[in-house]
Design a protein around this motif. Structure first.
Motif, mmCIF file in Angstrom:
data_model
loop_
_atom_site.group_PDB
_atom_site.id
_atom_site.type_symbol
_atom_site.label_atom_id
_atom_site.label_comp_id
_atom_site.label_asym_id
_atom_site.label_seq_id
_atom_site.Cartn_x
_atom_site.Cartn_y
_atom_site.Cartn_z
ATOM 1 N N LEU A 151 37.935 31.067 36.786
ATOM 2 C CA LEU A 151 37.377 32.217 37.498
ATOM 3 C C LEU A 151 38.452 33.131 38.076
ATOM 4 O O LEU A 151 38.278 34.345 38.126
ATOM 5 C CB LEU A 151 36.472 31.730 38.637
ATOM 6 C CG LEU A 151 34.971 31.658 38.354
ATOM 7 C CD1 LEU A 151 34.242 31.058 39.543
ATOM 8 C CD2 LEU A 151 34.420 33.036 38.021
ATOM 9 N N PHE A 152 39.567 32.560 38.521
ATOM 10 C CA PHE A 152 40.623 33.379 39.107
ATOM 11 C C PHE A 152 41.191 34.345 38.070
ATOM 12 O O PHE A 152 41.321 35.549 38.320
ATOM 13 C CB PHE A 152 41.738 32.501 39.676
ATOM 14 C CG PHE A 152 42.926 33.264 40.165
ATOM 15 C CD1 PHE A 152 42.869 33.977 41.363
ATOM 16 C CD2 PHE A 152 44.102 33.306 39.424
ATOM 17 C CE1 PHE A 152 43.964 34.698 41.808
ATOM 18 C CE2 PHE A 152 45.203 34.018 39.864
ATOM 19 C CZ PHE A 152 45.129 34.721 41.059
ATOM 20 N N ALA A 153 41.535 33.821 36.898
ATOM 21 C CA ALA A 153 42.080 34.670 35.842
ATOM 22 C C ALA A 153 41.058 35.708 35.398
ATOM 23 O O ALA A 153 41.393 36.873 35.170
ATOM 24 C CB ALA A 153 42.524 33.811 34.656
ATOM 25 N N LEU A 154 39.805 35.284 35.278
ATOM 26 C CA LEU A 154 38.755 36.225 34.881
ATOM 27 C C LEU A 154 38.654 37.365 35.890
ATOM 28 O O LEU A 154 38.544 38.541 35.512
ATOM 29 C CB LEU A 154 37.421 35.500 34.742
ATOM 30 C CG LEU A 154 36.238 36.333 34.226
ATOM 31 C CD1 LEU A 154 35.319 35.487 33.346
ATOM 32 C CD2 LEU A 154 35.424 36.937 35.363
ATOM 33 N N PHE A 155 38.693 37.040 37.174
ATOM 34 C CA PHE A 155 38.592 38.068 38.215
ATOM 35 C C PHE A 155 39.774 39.040 38.137
ATOM 36 O O PHE A 155 39.596 40.260 38.278
ATOM 37 C CB PHE A 155 38.538 37.420 39.594
ATOM 38 C CG PHE A 155 38.452 38.411 40.718
ATOM 39 C CD1 PHE A 155 37.241 39.007 41.049
ATOM 40 C CD2 PHE A 155 39.579 38.762 41.443
ATOM 41 C CE1 PHE A 155 37.151 39.926 42.083
ATOM 42 C CE2 PHE A 155 39.510 39.680 42.476
ATOM 43 C CZ PHE A 155 38.293 40.270 42.799
ATOM 44 N N VAL A 156 40.965 38.520 37.912
ATOM 45 C CA VAL A 156 42.160 39.376 37.825
ATOM 46 C C VAL A 156 42.001 40.411 36.723
ATOM 47 O O VAL A 156 42.210 41.620 36.932
ATOM 48 C CB VAL A 156 43.423 38.519 37.596
ATOM 49 C CG1 VAL A 156 44.606 39.418 37.213
ATOM 50 C CG2 VAL A 156 43.755 37.716 38.832
ATOM 51 N N PHE A 157 41.603 39.966 35.539
ATOM 52 C CA PHE A 157 41.500 40.897 34.418
ATOM 53 C C PHE A 157 40.234 41.752 34.498
ATOM 54 O O PHE A 157 40.207 42.874 33.971
ATOM 55 C CB PHE A 157 41.585 40.132 33.101
ATOM 56 C CG PHE A 157 42.936 39.525 32.888
ATOM 57 C CD1 PHE A 157 44.033 40.327 32.593
ATOM 58 C CD2 PHE A 157 43.144 38.161 33.024
ATOM 59 C CE1 PHE A 157 45.299 39.782 32.423
ATOM 60 C CE2 PHE A 157 44.397 37.607 32.853
ATOM 61 C CZ PHE A 157 45.478 38.421 32.552
ATOM 62 N N TYR A 158 39.211 41.245 35.165
ATOM 63 C CA TYR A 158 38.022 42.051 35.447
ATOM 64 C C TYR A 158 38.405 43.272 36.279
ATOM 65 O O TYR A 158 37.986 44.399 35.996
ATOM 66 C CB TYR A 158 37.001 41.179 36.185
ATOM 67 C CG TYR A 158 35.724 41.877 36.587
ATOM 68 C CD1 TYR A 158 34.587 41.784 35.791
ATOM 69 C CD2 TYR A 158 35.633 42.593 37.778
ATOM 70 C CE1 TYR A 158 33.399 42.406 36.161
ATOM 71 C CE2 TYR A 158 34.456 43.217 38.157
ATOM 72 C CZ TYR A 158 33.348 43.119 37.347
ATOM 73 O OH TYR A 158 32.178 43.743 37.725
#
Length: 487
Positions: free
Chosen positions: A134-141
């Motif tokens: 989720l952290f990586a997804l949020f960053v690129f989101y």
């Protein structure tokens, strides 16, 4: 020998390199256009190689940096990400060709920065698709939001600036106020943010906490455009047609529904999502959004506005299927993501072609246009049939699978929503097709006969054709959906 980790890194970096070249390329744009299309072709080859290895059972991952335990910038190839990245790669190639033709024919300025940010958006989307947590997804989101802002405001006039401000205000505020707190709370409860099919929450987690978190996640992902977080999407229609296609079919909205689906399947788990009551509220909210957005689309005379509200409605189908949270519904959601991608990009390509050749924005002025622009309006008709869900278009398959799931559980609310929305879809698309081919055109221009340039027409026809081919050969999205669920 090139390892699959290198291929994975290349899938993320190639669009970024293409974007960098666009910024530094000479004023003569021919070289930039060659690099853009060549980069997209190479990218498709790389994604295909990843798909081949993944299909053979190879585990493909790439750990970039460890930020904190359970919150790394790490990429893993899994079925849903593979499906999404494949869609993005194909549509990047076709939308790049279309954008070159459209932007040159329309004599748009600042093409270096346009194609640069366009390619950067693809890079961020691929990174989001393969994010392992989720952290990586949020960053690129978030990166995707800021990268696409210059594209929305490309025309740099008062209207585009206002639309771009609303775009970024809604998307950033929703993610900061809702999405980020949900991620923090999830990490506090579970001690991890890694995606895992079946979910990561302990069985002892109280239901009311999970319901609150599900609400925060769904409304925090503003890119999914679930009402009332949808207003950024019609506002962003001030952008050039290739950007509208990027927003609606390739990157932004697909990143939204992809994230919702990923969280339901891999953070909550579909069985658990039903048990704690997440399905109860999400199905009703998504159903209401479907019908409301379709009703609003029905009264829009501006073509891009009608397509924008159609997108809001179609995205809600995916959220609805995620809310149903059964294996059959999840398969339907995956198929619909792909089907909608090809059908909706066809419609926005066609809208751009119409404006490019005739400077028409209003639906009321499209009568008779099919006789002068048969390729554009023919492709538009195929895309529209896909939105309605009529065979032989791929749009039928996703809706049919979702409908089958509702029939299995005798969910009369979902059945009613699907029936009403299909009627509304037909009501706001079929008159356009009928008028274009069976009515006479008013005020025919003296020197503006014929269809759009071939470099614009070819991508439109290809996406329309793929929409039909996917109906006949849906094996790849269906098989990846099965792998996602372990079936």
């Amino acid at each position: 020998m090139i390892t699959m980790s290198v291929y994975l890194a290349s899938a993320i970096l190639i669009p970024c390199l293409v974007g960098l070249f666009s910024f530094v390329s000479p004023r003569n744009g021919i070289l930039r256009d060659i690099v853009t299309v060549s980069g997209a072709l190479i990218h498709f080859f790389v994604i295909y190689k990843i798909y081949q290895a993944f299909s053979k059972g190879e585990f493909i991952s790439l750990n970039v940096i460890n930020i904190f335990p359970g919150g790394n910038i790490e990429f893993i190839v899994e079925p849903l990400g593979m499906l999404f990245s494949g869609l993005v790669s194909i549509l990047w190639l076709l939308s790049s060709i279309y954008a070159i033709g459209y932007m040159r024919a329309h004599k748009e300025e600042r093409l270096g920065s346009f194609f640069g940010f366009f390619a950067f958006a693809i890079s961020a989307t691929i990174a989001l698709a393969y994010s392992s947590n989720l952290f990586a997804l949020f960053v690129f989101y978030e990166i995707l939001t800021f990268i696409t802002y210059p594209l929305v405001s490309h025309h740099a006039d008062a209207e585009s600036q206002m639309g771009a401000r609303r775009y970024i205000l809604i998307l950033v505020s929703s993610s900061v106020l809702f999405f980020l707190p949900a991620i923090v709370a999830t990490y506090y409860i579970t001690g991890t943010l890694d995606f895992k099919v079946g979910g990561i929450f302990p069985d002892a987690t109280q239901n009311y906490i999970l319901i609150v978190l599900s609400i925060l996640f769904v409304y925090g992902i503003g890119k999914a455009a679930l009402m009332p977080m949808h207003k950024w999407l019609p506002s962003a229609m001030v952008a050039p047609a290739p950007v509208s296609a990027l927003l609606h079919a390739v990157a932004v909205v697909k990143a939204g529904v992809f994230s919702v689906l990923k969280i339901v399947v891999c953070i909550f788990g579909i069985d658990h999502f039903q048990d704690f009551g997440g399905s109860d509220w999400l199905v009703y909210i998504a159903g209401i959004s479907i019908v409301l957005a379709s009703s609003i689309a029905l009264v829009q005379d501006n073509l891009k506005s009608r397509l924008a509200y159609s997108t809001i409605s179609q995205l809600a189908y995916v959220v609805l299927a995620a809310g149903i949270a059964t294996p059959l519904a999840i398969i339907g959601a995956c198929v619909h993501i792909v089907a909608h991608g090809f059908s909706k990009i066809t419609l926005f390509f066609a809208a751009g072609s119409i404006y490019l050749k005739s400077h028409i924005k209003s639906i009321s002025k499209l009568d008779g246009l099919g006789k002068r622009m048969p390729w554009t309006m023919g492709a538009f008709g195929i895309g529209a049939l896909g939105m309605i869900g009529i065979p032989p278009t791929a749009g039928f398959l996703g809706k049919w699978v979702i409908l089958s799931s509702a029939v299995t559980f005798q969910d009369y609310f979902v059945l009613t929503v699907l029936m009403v929305s299909t009627i509304l879809n037909a009501a706001y698309f079929l008159p356009i097709i009928y008028g274009a081919f069976f009515k006479e055109e008013k005020n025919v221009p003296d020197n503006n006969h014929g269809d759009a340039p071939i470099i614009v027409i070819v991508p439109i026809c290809i996406t329309a054709l793929i929409s039909i081919l996917l109906f006949c050969f849906p094996n790849i999205p269906v098989s990846l959906s099965y792998k996602l669920l372990g079936i």
